[in-house]
Scaffold this motif. Structure first.
Motif, short mmCIF file in Angstrom:
data_model
loop_
_atom_site.label_atom_id
_atom_site.label_comp_id
_atom_site.label_asym_id
_atom_site.label_seq_id
_atom_site.Cartn_x
_atom_site.Cartn_y
_atom_site.Cartn_z
N VAL A 144 -27.63 -7.53 -21.51
CA VAL A 144 -26.78 -7.64 -20.32
C VAL A 144 -27.50 -7.03 -19.12
CG1 VAL A 144 -24.60 -6.87 -19.29
CG2 VAL A 144 -24.66 -7.64 -21.66
N TYR A 145 -28.11 -5.86 -19.32
CA TYR A 145 -28.81 -5.20 -18.21
C TYR A 145 -30.06 -5.99 -17.78
CZ TYR A 145 -25.60 -1.51 -19.41
OH TYR A 145 -24.46 -0.80 -19.68
N LEU A 146 -30.72 -6.60 -18.76
CA LEU A 146 -31.86 -7.46 -18.44
C LEU A 146 -31.40 -8.67 -17.62
CD1 LEU A 146 -34.88 -8.19 -18.73
CD2 LEU A 146 -34.25 -9.38 -20.87
N ALA A 147 -30.31 -9.29 -18.02
CA ALA A 147 -29.76 -10.44 -17.28
C ALA A 147 -29.37 -10.01 -15.87
CB ALA A 147 -28.57 -11.02 -18.01
N ALA A 148 -28.79 -8.81 -15.73
CA ALA A 148 -28.41 -8.31 -14.41
C ALA A 148 -29.65 -8.10 -13.53
CB ALA A 148 -27.61 -7.02 -14.54
N ALA A 149 -30.71 -7.55 -14.11
CA ALA A 149 -31.94 -7.34 -13.35
C ALA A 149 -32.55 -8.67 -12.94
CB ALA A 149 -32.95 -6.54 -14.19
N THR A 163 -24.23 -9.69 -7.66
CA THR A 163 -24.55 -10.60 -8.77
C THR A 163 -24.81 -9.79 -10.04
OG1 THR A 163 -25.48 -12.22 -7.24
CG2 THR A 163 -26.15 -12.39 -9.55
N ALA A 164 -25.56 -8.71 -9.92
CA ALA A 164 -25.84 -7.85 -11.08
C ALA A 164 -24.54 -7.23 -11.60
CB ALA A 164 -26.84 -6.77 -10.69
N ALA A 165 -23.70 -6.77 -10.70
CA ALA A 165 -22.42 -6.19 -11.11
C ALA A 165 -21.57 -7.22 -11.86
CB ALA A 165 -21.66 -5.65 -9.90
N MET A 166 -21.59 -8.44 -11.38
CA MET A 166 -20.82 -9.50 -12.04
C MET A 166 -21.40 -9.79 -13.43
SD MET A 166 -20.10 -13.36 -10.71
CE MET A 166 -21.85 -13.64 -10.56
N LEU A 167 -22.73 -9.86 -13.52
CA LEU A 167 -23.36 -10.15 -14.80
C LEU A 167 -23.14 -9.02 -15.82
CD1 LEU A 167 -26.64 -11.79 -13.52
CD2 LEU A 167 -24.91 -12.89 -14.96
N ALA A 206 -12.07 -0.80 -18.22
CA ALA A 206 -12.08 -0.11 -16.93
C ALA A 206 -13.41 -0.32 -16.19
CB ALA A 206 -11.81 1.38 -17.12
N VAL A 207 -14.50 -0.11 -16.89
CA VAL A 207 -15.82 -0.26 -16.25
C VAL A 207 -16.07 -1.71 -15.89
CG1 VAL A 207 -18.31 -0.04 -16.61
CG2 VAL A 207 -16.77 1.78 -17.37
N GLY A 208 -15.85 -2.61 -16.83
CA GLY A 208 -16.09 -4.02 -16.60
C GLY A 208 -15.25 -4.58 -15.47
N THR A 209 -13.96 -4.24 -15.45
CA THR A 209 -13.07 -4.72 -14.40
C THR A 209 -13.46 -4.13 -13.06
OG1 THR A 209 -11.31 -4.92 -16.03
CG2 THR A 209 -10.66 -4.96 -13.72
N GLY A 210 -13.88 -2.87 -13.04
CA GLY A 210 -14.33 -2.25 -11.80
C GLY A 210 -15.55 -2.96 -11.22
N LEU A 211 -16.49 -3.29 -12.09
CA LEU A 211 -17.70 -4.01 -11.64
C LEU A 211 -17.34 -5.41 -11.13
CD1 LEU A 211 -20.21 -2.93 -14.40
CD2 LEU A 211 -20.32 -2.34 -11.98
N LEU A 212 -16.45 -6.09 -11.84
CA LEU A 212 -16.03 -7.42 -11.39
C LEU A 212 -15.29 -7.34 -10.06
CD1 LEU A 212 -14.92 -9.06 -14.75
CD2 LEU A 212 -16.92 -9.60 -13.37
N ALA A 213 -14.44 -6.33 -9.91
CA ALA A 213 -13.72 -6.16 -8.64
C ALA A 213 -14.70 -5.89 -7.50
CB ALA A 213 -12.71 -5.02 -8.75
N PHE A 214 -15.70 -5.05 -7.75
CA PHE A 214 -16.74 -4.79 -6.74
C PHE A 214 -17.43 -6.09 -6.34
CE2 PHE A 214 -21.34 -4.19 -6.10
CZ PHE A 214 -21.32 -3.48 -4.91
N ALA A 215 -17.83 -6.89 -7.33
CA ALA A 215 -18.53 -8.14 -7.06
C ALA A 215 -17.65 -9.10 -6.25
CB ALA A 215 -18.97 -8.80 -8.37
N ILE A 216 -16.40 -9.22 -6.63
CA ILE A 216 -15.48 -10.13 -5.92
C ILE A 216 -15.29 -9.68 -4.48
CG2 ILE A 216 -13.08 -10.90 -5.81
CD1 ILE A 216 -13.18 -10.91 -8.94
#
Length: 157
Positions: free
Chosen positions: A127-132, A45-49, A60-70
């Motif tokens: 963004v990091y606060l929302a992820a936490a 959930t944090a990775a997605m947020l 690259a970073v954003g897509t990697g995090l989204l791929a991890f979350a999916i």
């Protein structure tokens, strides 16, 4: 009143209902999720947020995090199947779905917030606060959802 051969007697009906009640009571403790489930789900959930708004600026970073979350969200339902555990979906089970909205709605609001406010204010801290918050919400609400589901199964809901 006569009973025919296809209908149970009142005694047989009571015995059948008692059997169902006992089955529910014995099943209820086995609907709990593994201890690792909600922390892993919280990380996804944090990775997605983080990945949603970051993918707009750092592909690259954003897509990697989204791929991890999916991937994590796709694998979690299969990884929960263990011997001695009965898998119920706490988000859609009729005994807990209303309570699950207390988790799902804030997560959706966090997603909308990071997608709206990050491009406007370019505040990565938000963004990091929302992820936490998403991680903590998942780790706290997950076991509560399990408890609600266990009570619902025990009560026959």
């Amino acid at each position: 009143m006569e009973t025919d051969g296809s209908r149970p007697t009142p005694h047989e009906a009571r015995a059948a209902l008692d059997t169902v009640t006992e089955s529910r009571k014995s099943l209820a403790p086995f609907v709990r999720s593994p201890r690792w489930l909600y922390p892993v789900q919280g990380l996804a959930t944090a990775a997605m947020l983080i990945g949603l708004p970051i993918s707009l600026t750092d592909y690259a970073v954003g897509t990697g995090l989204l791929a991890f979350a999916i991937i994590v969200f796709s694998v979690l339902p299969m990884a929960q199947h263990t011997p001695g555990r009965v898998v119920f979906d706490v988000y859609t089970h009729r005994g807990s779905w209303r309570f699950a909205l207390l988790y799902v709605i804030p997560i959706i609001l966090l997603m909308v917030a990071v997608l709206v406010f990050h491009p406007i204010y370019e505040a990565d801290w938000f963004v990091y606060l929302a992820a936490a918050i998403g991680f903590l919400l998942t780790v706290v609400m997950g076991p509560m959802l399990d408890t609600r589901l266990e009570h619902a199964v025990r009560a026959g809901l």
